[in-house]
Structures are given as C-alpha cells and as structure tokens.
Design an enzyme around this catalytic site. Structure first.
Site, PDB file in Angstrom:
ATOM      1  CB  CYS A  48      -1.001  -0.045   1.159  1.00 53.66           C
ATOM      2  SG  CYS A  48      -2.305   1.199   1.001  1.00 53.66           S
ATOM      3  CG  HIS A  58      -3.994  -3.524   2.481  1.00 53.99           C
ATOM      4  ND1 HIS A  58      -3.031  -3.168   3.393  1.00 53.99           N
ATOM      5  CD2 HIS A  58      -4.558  -2.373   2.038  1.00 53.99           C
ATOM      6  CE1 HIS A  58      -3.018  -1.845   3.516  1.00 53.99           C
ATOM      7  NE2 HIS A  58      -3.923  -1.348   2.702  1.00 53.99           N
ATOM      8  CD  GLU A  72      -2.083  -6.389   4.863  1.00 58.55           C
ATOM      9  OE1 GLU A  72      -2.393  -5.235   5.194  1.00 58.55           O
ATOM     10  OE2 GLU A  72      -1.540  -6.653   3.765  1.00 58.55           O
TER      11      GLU A  72
END
EC number: 4.3.2.10
Length: 193
Positions: free
Chosen positions: A77, A175, A177
């Site tokens: 990001c 992202h 994750e």
C-alpha cells in the site's frame, strides 16, 4: 528464515504479523538497520499520509537504508507508493526504487477506492498459482500509473499498476494480508522466494 517488518510508525503491522503467523512463519518488528539488513525477507508496510511517513523514514535513516537492501523486499500500500520516485500526496519525494510518480485519482471517482477489485496482467513469481482477475482488498486515493515495472493491473477510473517489481523489490497497492486466501498465497509466494 528471518522475516523483518519495518516498524517506522506508519504501518498496518498487526494484520501482517497475523497473516505471516497463519502461514507458519514468525516475523519481528524492527527499525534497526543491522537487523533489517540481516533479514532473509523484508516487508515494508504503510498506512496513512505519504509526506509524514517519509518524514518518519528520514528521521530514522531508513530512507537511505531501504533502497540498498539486497534481499526480497515487499512494499504494501503506502509502502509501495513510497518506493516510487514521488507522490502528489503532500508533494513527497519518494525512495526512487520504482521509476514512476504516484498521482491522485480524479474527482470523477469516489476516493479512496475502498473495497475489493480485480488484479490482472499478472507477470511475476509473486503471482505463482494465482488466477487472473482475482479480487484483492484496496484502500487508496493515490495510484502508480502503468509503467515498465508493472506486474499487475487494476481498473478504477482507468487502468493502473496494482503491483510493481524491480530486481529484488516488489510492491502491491492492494493489501495481501486483508485479501483472504488469495492474498495469503501471494504473501507465501513472497516468503518462499
């Protein structure tokens, strides 16, 4: 394997730590130059505003360290955006790893782009066993235009680079994750490089 998440006060660190643990690895948080240089893999997260994040990097000397790293480095990001030449956000000079300037989406679309969008034109081992047009989670108002270093594309208002690679440096605008099983597979691919 030693995984270091760069801790400079501008990161979405907990969710990355948990994702790495779910994959069976352990990561440490550090802003220590020796520890970062000794890592097998480095993750450079980022949430927030570009100029204040860059100020934190300069204060800790990480702005000169990160571009010299030789192991695989993954910017996520804002981390990816700071690896570019510059950002319109706060008129910020970046680390200059990727040869592209980050610009703001126009007023024609809702910003930030927030939620799930597709990635395609996948061109790297980062996307091993990942299908074209998978959905990833994004939250951003600024983007890197498509360029020679693009390894994934997303369309929001126009096509832009949702992932970049140059040598040992990788960046994802999305992202991983927070992107479910597919995102974790991308993280796993990075950790296994």
């Amino acid at each position: 394997m030693k995984i270091v998440i760069i801790n400079y006060g501008a990161g979405n660190i907990q969710s990355i730590m948990f994702a790495i643990e779910r994959l069976g690895f352990k990561a440490v948080l550090s802003n220590n130059a020796e520890e970062i240089q000794a890592a097998d893999k480095v993750i450079f997260p980022g949430v927030g505003e570009a100029s204040s994040a860059m100020t934190k990097l300069r204060e800790s000397g990480l702005d000169s360290l990160i571009p010299t790293l030789k192991q695989p480095v993954l910017g996520i990001c804002l981390g990816m955006q700071l690896m570019c030449k510059s950002s319109e956000e706060g008129n910020t000079k970046g680390l200059g790893i990727f040869d592209v300037d980050v610009i703001k989406f126009s007023n024609q679309v809702k910003v930030p782009q927030m939620g799930w969008n597709q990635i395609y034109n996948l061109k790297s081992d980062l996307f091993k066993d990942i299908s074209e047009n998978e959905f990833m989670y994004l939250v951003h108002s600024f983007y890197a235009p498509n360029c020679a270093e693009s390894i994934a594309t997303t369309n929001y208002e126009m096509e832009y680079a949702s992932a970049l690679q140059k040598n040992n440096f990788y960046g994802t605008q999305f992202h991983p994750e927070k992107s479910g099983e597919v995102g974790e597979k991308i993280l796993e691919n990075f950790l296994k490089m």
